[in-house]
Motif scaffolding. Structure first.
Motif, PDB file in Angstrom:
ATOM      1  N   PHE A  34       0.821  -1.211   0.000  1.00  0.00           N
ATOM      2  CA  PHE A  34       0.000   0.000   0.000  1.00  0.00           C
ATOM      3  C   PHE A  34       0.854   1.260   0.000  1.00  0.00           C
ATOM      4  O   PHE A  34       0.346   2.346  -0.228  1.00  0.00           O
ATOM      5  CB  PHE A  34      -0.946  -0.004   1.201  1.00  0.00           C
ATOM      6  N   SER A  35       2.150   1.081   0.258  1.00  0.00           N
ATOM      7  CA  SER A  35       3.072   2.219   0.265  1.00  0.00           C
ATOM      8  C   SER A  35       4.448   1.714  -0.142  1.00  0.00           C
ATOM      9  O   SER A  35       4.719   0.510  -0.121  1.00  0.00           O
ATOM     10  CB  SER A  35       3.147   2.857   1.656  1.00  0.00           C
ATOM     11  N   ILE A  36       5.327   2.640  -0.484  1.00  0.00           N
ATOM     12  CA  ILE A  36       6.690   2.264  -0.840  1.00  0.00           C
ATOM     13  C   ILE A  36       7.372   1.609   0.356  1.00  0.00           C
ATOM     14  O   ILE A  36       8.152   0.671   0.205  1.00  0.00           O
ATOM     15  CB  ILE A  36       7.492   3.473  -1.393  1.00  0.00           C
ATOM     16  N   LYS A  37       7.048   2.066   1.551  1.00  0.00           N
ATOM     17  CA  LYS A  37       7.600   1.462   2.773  1.00  0.00           C
ATOM     18  C   LYS A  37       7.194  -0.014   2.854  1.00  0.00           C
ATOM     19  O   LYS A  37       8.029  -0.872   3.151  1.00  0.00           O
ATOM     20  CB  LYS A  37       7.119   2.233   3.998  1.00  0.00           C
ATOM     21  N   ASP A  38       5.917  -0.305   2.603  1.00  0.00           N
ATOM     22  CA  ASP A  38       5.448  -1.697   2.594  1.00  0.00           C
ATOM     23  C   ASP A  38       6.247  -2.533   1.592  1.00  0.00           C
ATOM     24  O   ASP A  38       6.634  -3.670   1.883  1.00  0.00           O
ATOM     25  CB  ASP A  38       3.971  -1.787   2.208  1.00  0.00           C
ATOM     26  N   LEU A  39       6.454  -1.985   0.423  1.00  0.00           N
ATOM     27  CA  LEU A  39       7.166  -2.705  -0.624  1.00  0.00           C
ATOM     28  C   LEU A  39       8.602  -3.003  -0.204  1.00  0.00           C
ATOM     29  O   LEU A  39       9.076  -4.121  -0.345  1.00  0.00           O
ATOM     30  CB  LEU A  39       7.149  -1.895  -1.922  1.00  0.00           C
ATOM     31  N   LEU A  40       9.283  -1.995   0.330  1.00  0.00           N
ATOM     32  CA  LEU A  40      10.691  -2.159   0.700  1.00  0.00           C
ATOM     33  C   LEU A  40      10.882  -3.044   1.933  1.00  0.00           C
ATOM     34  O   LEU A  40      11.977  -3.557   2.158  1.00  0.00           O
ATOM     35  CB  LEU A  40      11.350  -0.796   0.905  1.00  0.00           C
ATOM     36  N   GLU A  41       9.825  -3.239   2.708  1.00  0.00           N
ATOM     37  CA  GLU A  41       9.909  -4.103   3.891  1.00  0.00           C
ATOM     38  C   GLU A  41       9.209  -5.448   3.681  1.00  0.00           C
ATOM     39  O   GLU A  41       9.110  -6.250   4.602  1.00  0.00           O
ATOM     40  CB  GLU A  41       9.307  -3.383   5.094  1.00  0.00           C
ATOM     41  N   LEU A  42       8.761  -5.707   2.479  1.00  0.00           N
ATOM     42  CA  LEU A  42       8.009  -6.914   2.159  1.00  0.00           C
ATOM     43  C   LEU A  42       8.739  -8.191   2.563  1.00  0.00           C
ATOM     44  O   LEU A  42       8.132  -9.133   3.061  1.00  0.00           O
ATOM     45  CB  LEU A  42       7.709  -6.937   0.648  1.00  0.00           C
ATOM     46  N   HIS A  43      10.046  -8.235   2.372  1.00  0.00           N
ATOM     47  CA  HIS A  43      10.825  -9.430   2.686  1.00  0.00           C
ATOM     48  C   HIS A  43      10.700  -9.838   4.151  1.00  0.00           C
ATOM     49  O   HIS A  43      10.916 -10.993   4.499  1.00  0.00           O
ATOM     50  CB  HIS A  43      12.293  -9.216   2.310  1.00  0.00           C
ATOM     51  N   GLU A  44      10.314  -8.904   5.021  1.00  0.00           N
ATOM     52  CA  GLU A  44      10.160  -9.184   6.450  1.00  0.00           C
ATOM     53  C   GLU A  44       8.847  -9.900   6.767  1.00  0.00           C
ATOM     54  O   GLU A  44       8.726 -10.521   7.818  1.00  0.00           O
ATOM     55  CB  GLU A  44      10.215  -7.878   7.262  1.00  0.00           C
ATOM     56  N   THR A  49      13.118 -16.927   5.236  1.00  0.00           N
ATOM     57  CA  THR A  49      14.253 -16.663   6.121  1.00  0.00           C
ATOM     58  C   THR A  49      15.562 -16.848   5.373  1.00  0.00           C
ATOM     59  O   THR A  49      15.586 -17.308   4.235  1.00  0.00           O
ATOM     60  CB  THR A  49      14.235 -17.629   7.327  1.00  0.00           C
ATOM     61  N   GLY A  50      16.635 -16.494   6.053  1.00  0.00           N
ATOM     62  CA  GLY A  50      17.976 -16.752   5.559  1.00  0.00           C
ATOM     63  C   GLY A  50      18.307 -16.052   4.262  1.00  0.00           C
ATOM     64  O   GLY A  50      17.913 -14.911   4.023  1.00  0.00           O
ATOM     65  N   ARG A  51      19.030 -16.787   3.447  1.00  0.00           N
ATOM     66  CA  ARG A  51      19.535 -16.238   2.196  1.00  0.00           C
ATOM     67  C   ARG A  51      18.425 -15.768   1.276  1.00  0.00           C
ATOM     68  O   ARG A  51      18.526 -14.721   0.645  1.00  0.00           O
ATOM     69  CB  ARG A  51      20.402 -17.305   1.516  1.00  0.00           C
ATOM     70  N   VAL A  55      17.845 -12.183  -0.596  1.00  0.00           N
ATOM     71  CA  VAL A  55      17.723 -12.132  -2.056  1.00  0.00           C
ATOM     72  C   VAL A  55      16.453 -11.398  -2.465  1.00  0.00           C
ATOM     73  O   VAL A  55      16.479 -10.542  -3.355  1.00  0.00           O
ATOM     74  CB  VAL A  55      17.773 -13.559  -2.667  1.00  0.00           C
ATOM     75  N   ILE A  56      15.346 -11.701  -1.816  1.00  0.00           N
ATOM     76  CA  ILE A  56      14.079 -11.022  -2.127  1.00  0.00           C
ATOM     77  C   ILE A  56      14.207  -9.527  -1.850  1.00  0.00           C
ATOM     78  O   ILE A  56      13.762  -8.699  -2.654  1.00  0.00           O
ATOM     79  CB  ILE A  56      12.896 -11.637  -1.343  1.00  0.00           C
ATOM     80  N   GLN A  57      14.836  -9.166  -0.747  1.00  0.00           N
ATOM     81  CA  GLN A  57      15.048  -7.752  -0.441  1.00  0.00           C
ATOM     82  C   GLN A  57      15.825  -7.080  -1.573  1.00  0.00           C
ATOM     83  O   GLN A  57      15.457  -5.999  -2.036  1.00  0.00           O
ATOM     84  CB  GLN A  57      15.803  -7.605   0.878  1.00  0.00           C
ATOM     85  N   GLY A  58      16.882  -7.714  -2.034  1.00  0.00           N
ATOM     86  CA  GLY A  58      17.672  -7.156  -3.131  1.00  0.00           C
ATOM     87  C   GLY A  58      16.888  -7.061  -4.428  1.00  0.00           C
ATOM     88  O   GLY A  58      16.962  -6.049  -5.135  1.00  0.00           O
TER      89      GLY A  58
END
Length: 118
Positions: A34-44, A49-51, A55-58
């Motif tokens: 719903f926001s750019i913040k949501d998108l950039l924190e999606l991997h959380e 977990t782990g690698r 990778v998803i964050q990148g």
């Protein structure tokens, strides 16, 4: 329509298609934000977990860069935007990023394209 950060990276129909394809490629739940913040924190928040989490964050960050670059090419150079081109760029840049950051565990292009061994 106003070009807000949230519109460019999230609510635009074009970028929704990109994120749907990224989800399929990475074998993760559909990307909804719903926001750019949501998108950039999606991997959380998607249960990985782990690698693979790193990778998803990148990949999300690389995806944002590729979308921004394509948007600017369209706006300032009148260059047509193509979903296939952006996906190719995300996969290619992601492959180089991942292998340059991996300590001793390089992934092959074929494995990267099919997103296995992450």
């Amino acid at each position: 329509m106003d070009e807000t950060v949230d519109h460019i990276f999230i609510s635009c129909g074009f970028t929704s298609t990109i994120w749907a394809l990224v989800s399929l490629w990475c074998k993760i739940p559909d990307i909804f934000a719903f926001s750019i913040k949501d998108l950039l924190e999606l991997h959380e928040d998607i249960g990985i977990t782990g690698r693979k989490k790193a990778v998803i964050q990148g990949i999300i960050r690389i995806g944002c860069w590729c979308i921004w670059k394509a948007r600017n090419d369209y706006k300032f150079n009148n260059k047509e935007i193509k979903v296939e081109g952006i996906m190719r760029d995300i996969k290619t840049l992601g492959f180089f990023w991942f292998n340059s950051r991996s300590k001793g565990s390089v992934v092959s292009w074929d494995d990267w394209r099919s997103f296995v061994n992450m």
